[in-house]
Design a protein around this motif. Structure first.
Motif, PDB file in Angstrom:
ATOM      1  N   SER A  58       0.906  -0.922   0.076  1.00 33.46           N
ATOM      2  CA  SER A  58       0.171  -0.330   0.019  1.00 33.46           C
ATOM      3  C   SER A  58       0.718   0.990  -0.306  1.00 33.46           C
ATOM      4  CB  SER A  58      -0.749   0.035   0.964  1.00 33.46           C
ATOM      5  OG  SER A  58      -0.326   0.013   2.518  1.00 33.46           O
ATOM      6  N   GLY A  59       0.093   2.444  -0.120  1.00 33.24           N
ATOM      7  CA  GLY A  59       0.986   3.947  -0.181  1.00 33.24           C
ATOM      8  C   GLY A  59       1.318   4.650  -1.295  1.00 33.24           C
ATOM      9  N   GLY A  60       0.702   3.553  -3.011  1.00 31.71           N
ATOM     10  CA  GLY A  60       1.519   4.510  -3.764  1.00 31.71           C
ATOM     11  C   GLY A  60       0.716   5.467  -4.645  1.00 31.71           C
ATOM     12  N   GLY A  61       0.722   6.820  -5.790  1.00 29.93           N
ATOM     13  CA  GLY A  61       0.167   7.225  -5.215  1.00 29.93           C
ATOM     14  C   GLY A  61       1.253   8.375  -6.471  1.00 29.93           C
ATOM     15  N   LEU A  62       0.295   9.235  -7.088  1.00 31.89           N
ATOM     16  CA  LEU A  62       1.259  10.528  -8.099  1.00 31.89           C
ATOM     17  C   LEU A  62       1.974  11.228  -7.410  1.00 31.89           C
ATOM     18  CD1 LEU A  62       1.711  11.814 -10.485  1.00 31.89           C
ATOM     19  CD2 LEU A  62      -1.136  12.737 -10.303  1.00 31.89           C
ATOM     20  N   VAL A  63       2.641  11.402  -6.914  1.00 35.74           N
ATOM     21  CA  VAL A  63       3.584  12.739  -5.996  1.00 35.74           C
ATOM     22  C   VAL A  63       4.496  13.591  -7.291  1.00 35.74           C
ATOM     23  CG1 VAL A  63       5.432  11.099  -5.849  1.00 35.74           C
ATOM     24  CG2 VAL A  63       5.198  13.358  -4.367  1.00 35.74           C
ATOM     25  N   GLN A  64       4.809  14.523  -7.402  1.00 42.14           N
ATOM     26  CA  GLN A  64       5.468  15.048  -7.746  1.00 42.14           C
ATOM     27  C   GLN A  64       7.133  15.329  -7.983  1.00 42.14           C
ATOM     28  OE1 GLN A  64       4.874  19.002  -7.468  1.00 42.14           O
ATOM     29  NE2 GLN A  64       3.035  19.741  -9.219  1.00 42.14           N
TER      30      GLN A  64
ATOM     31  N   GLY B 124      14.685 -15.954  -7.992  1.00 44.73           N
ATOM     32  CA  GLY B 124      15.241 -16.742  -6.140  1.00 44.73           C
ATOM     33  C   GLY B 124      13.938 -16.573  -5.551  1.00 44.73           C
ATOM     34  N   MET B 125      12.776 -14.951  -5.513  1.00 49.73           N
ATOM     35  CA  MET B 125      11.809 -14.948  -4.540  1.00 49.73           C
ATOM     36  C   MET B 125      10.589 -15.415  -4.762  1.00 49.73           C
ATOM     37  SD  MET B 125      13.545 -11.792  -4.203  1.00 49.73           S
ATOM     38  CE  MET B 125      12.627 -11.367  -2.710  1.00 49.73           C
ATOM     39  N   ASP B 126      10.052 -15.661  -3.373  1.00 44.59           N
ATOM     40  CA  ASP B 126       9.362 -16.755  -3.140  1.00 44.59           C
ATOM     41  C   ASP B 126       7.808 -16.107  -3.129  1.00 44.59           C
ATOM     42  OD1 ASP B 126      12.191 -17.922  -0.410  1.00 44.59           O
ATOM     43  OD2 ASP B 126      11.525 -19.055  -2.370  1.00 44.59           O
ATOM     44  N   TYR B 127       7.848 -15.635  -2.634  1.00 42.55           N
ATOM     45  CA  TYR B 127       6.172 -14.444  -2.919  1.00 42.55           C
ATOM     46  C   TYR B 127       6.679 -13.649  -3.079  1.00 42.55           C
ATOM     47  CZ  TYR B 127       5.717 -18.977   0.526  1.00 42.55           C
ATOM     48  OH  TYR B 127       5.376 -19.804   1.192  1.00 42.55           O
ATOM     49  N   TRP B 128       4.884 -12.892  -3.678  1.00 45.53           N
ATOM     50  CA  TRP B 128       4.653 -11.903  -4.881  1.00 45.53           C
ATOM     51  C   TRP B 128       3.546 -11.408  -3.855  1.00 45.53           C
ATOM     52  CZ3 TRP B 128       9.093  -9.240  -6.941  1.00 45.53           C
ATOM     53  CH2 TRP B 128      10.289  -9.977  -7.466  1.00 45.53           C
ATOM     54  N   GLY B 129       3.622 -10.039  -3.587  1.00 46.84           N
ATOM     55  CA  GLY B 129       2.577  -9.162  -3.409  1.00 46.84           C
ATOM     56  C   GLY B 129       1.783  -8.415  -4.619  1.00 46.84           C
ATOM     57  N   LYS B 130       1.147  -8.027  -4.767  1.00 44.37           N
ATOM     58  CA  LYS B 130       0.205  -7.754  -6.055  1.00 44.37           C
ATOM     59  C   LYS B 130       0.387  -6.258  -6.813  1.00 44.37           C
ATOM     60  CE  LYS B 130      -3.889 -10.901  -4.804  1.00 44.37           C
ATOM     61  NZ  LYS B 130      -5.290 -10.437  -5.703  1.00 44.37           N
ATOM     62  N   GLY B 131       1.640  -5.392  -5.630  1.00 42.41           N
ATOM     63  CA  GLY B 131       2.349  -4.820  -6.692  1.00 42.41           C
ATOM     64  C   GLY B 131       0.947  -3.043  -5.816  1.00 42.41           C
ATOM     65  N   THR B 132       1.608  -2.051  -6.054  1.00 45.56           N
ATOM     66  CA  THR B 132       1.305  -0.975  -5.945  1.00 45.56           C
ATOM     67  C   THR B 132       2.176   0.078  -6.917  1.00 45.56           C
ATOM     68  OG1 THR B 132       0.337   1.209  -4.573  1.00 45.56           O
ATOM     69  CG2 THR B 132       2.758   0.419  -3.544  1.00 45.56           C
ATOM     70  N   LEU B 133       0.958   1.909  -7.319  1.00 44.09           N
ATOM     71  CA  LEU B 133       1.562   1.571  -8.756  1.00 44.09           C
ATOM     72  C   LEU B 133       2.752   3.697  -8.380  1.00 44.09           C
ATOM     73  CD1 LEU B 133       1.973   3.026 -11.480  1.00 44.09           C
ATOM     74  CD2 LEU B 133       0.059   3.506 -11.454  1.00 44.09           C
ATOM     75  N   VAL B 134       3.380   3.648  -8.171  1.00 44.54           N
ATOM     76  CA  VAL B 134       4.086   5.158  -8.131  1.00 44.54           C
ATOM     77  C   VAL B 134       3.816   6.088  -9.723  1.00 44.54           C
ATOM     78  CG1 VAL B 134       6.039   6.370  -7.155  1.00 44.54           C
ATOM     79  CG2 VAL B 134       5.492   3.941  -5.856  1.00 44.54           C
ATOM     80  N   THR B 135       3.847   6.801  -9.417  1.00 38.95           N
ATOM     81  CA  THR B 135       3.549   7.971 -10.674  1.00 38.95           C
ATOM     82  C   THR B 135       4.260   9.119  -9.986  1.00 38.95           C
ATOM     83  OG1 THR B 135       1.594   6.850 -11.353  1.00 38.95           O
ATOM     84  CG2 THR B 135       2.835   9.271 -12.755  1.00 38.95           C
ATOM     85  N   VAL B 136       6.123   9.357 -10.723  1.00 32.94           N
ATOM     86  CA  VAL B 136       5.947  10.442 -10.879  1.00 32.94           C
ATOM     87  C   VAL B 136       6.056  11.626 -11.800  1.00 32.94           C
ATOM     88  CG1 VAL B 136       8.339  11.494  -9.698  1.00 32.94           C
ATOM     89  CG2 VAL B 136       7.741   9.760  -8.810  1.00 32.94           C
ATOM     90  N   SER B 137       5.823  12.678 -11.728  1.00 34.64           N
ATOM     91  CA  SER B 137       5.320  13.914 -12.604  1.00 34.64           C
ATOM     92  C   SER B 137       6.331  15.002 -12.327  1.00 34.64           C
ATOM     93  CB  SER B 137       4.105  13.855 -12.385  1.00 34.64           C
ATOM     94  OG  SER B 137       4.254  15.434 -11.482  1.00 34.64           O
ATOM     95  N   SER B 138       6.646  14.739 -13.595  1.00 33.51           N
ATOM     96  CA  SER B 138       7.850  16.132 -13.913  1.00 33.51           C
ATOM     97  C   SER B 138       6.936  17.677 -13.370  1.00 33.51           C
ATOM     98  CB  SER B 138       8.799  15.888 -15.106  1.00 33.51           C
ATOM     99  OG  SER B 138       7.770  16.189 -16.315  1.00 33.51           O
TER     100      SER B 138
END
Length: 122
Positions: free
Chosen positions: A7-13, A108-122
């Motif tokens: 958790s914690g992903g999002g859009l940031v400048q 080599g990783m045994d388990y994965w999460g589903k991911g969270t998107l991080v978008t950095v705008s210029s």
């Protein structure tokens, strides 16, 4: 079996900060070394940072050294990724992963999460 939820992903400048969290569940979750990986559009998944099961050792890819910090709270079974001074090239889906092997290669990783998107705008 270990379940990982990011958790914690999002859009940031550009220049901004975000903190990602990875909550681990499962009876043996705290025994695993934990890592953060990212995958940008059209690119392969790459290792970003990792932390040993005890929290005593941390590892970073060169491009994030001095900007990203990994930590873990064993009592909460949670791993954090504090990302500062973010750049547009940090834009990606960020994945949490767990491993018992002495490698940070994605295979080599045994388990994965589903991911969270991080978008950095210029």
């Amino acid at each position: 079996q270990v379940q990982l939820v990011e958790s914690g992903g999002g859009l940031v400048q550009a220049g901004g900060s975000l903190r990602l969290s990875c909550a681990a569940s499962g009876r043996t979750a705290r025994n695993y070394d934990m890592g953060w990986f990212r995958q940008a559009p059209g690119k392969e998944r790459e290792f970003v940072t990792g932390i040993s099961w005890s929290g005593g050792n941390t590892y970073y890819v060169e491009s994030v050294k001095g900007r990203f910090t990994i930590s873990r709270d064993l009592a909460k079974n949670t791993v954090y990724l504090q990302m500062n001074s973010l750049k547009p090239e940090d834009t990606a889906v960020y994945y949490c992963a767990a491993t018992l092997s002495s490698t940070w290669a994605p295979g080599g990783m045994d388990y994965w999460g589903k991911g969270t998107l991080v978008t950095v705008s210029s």
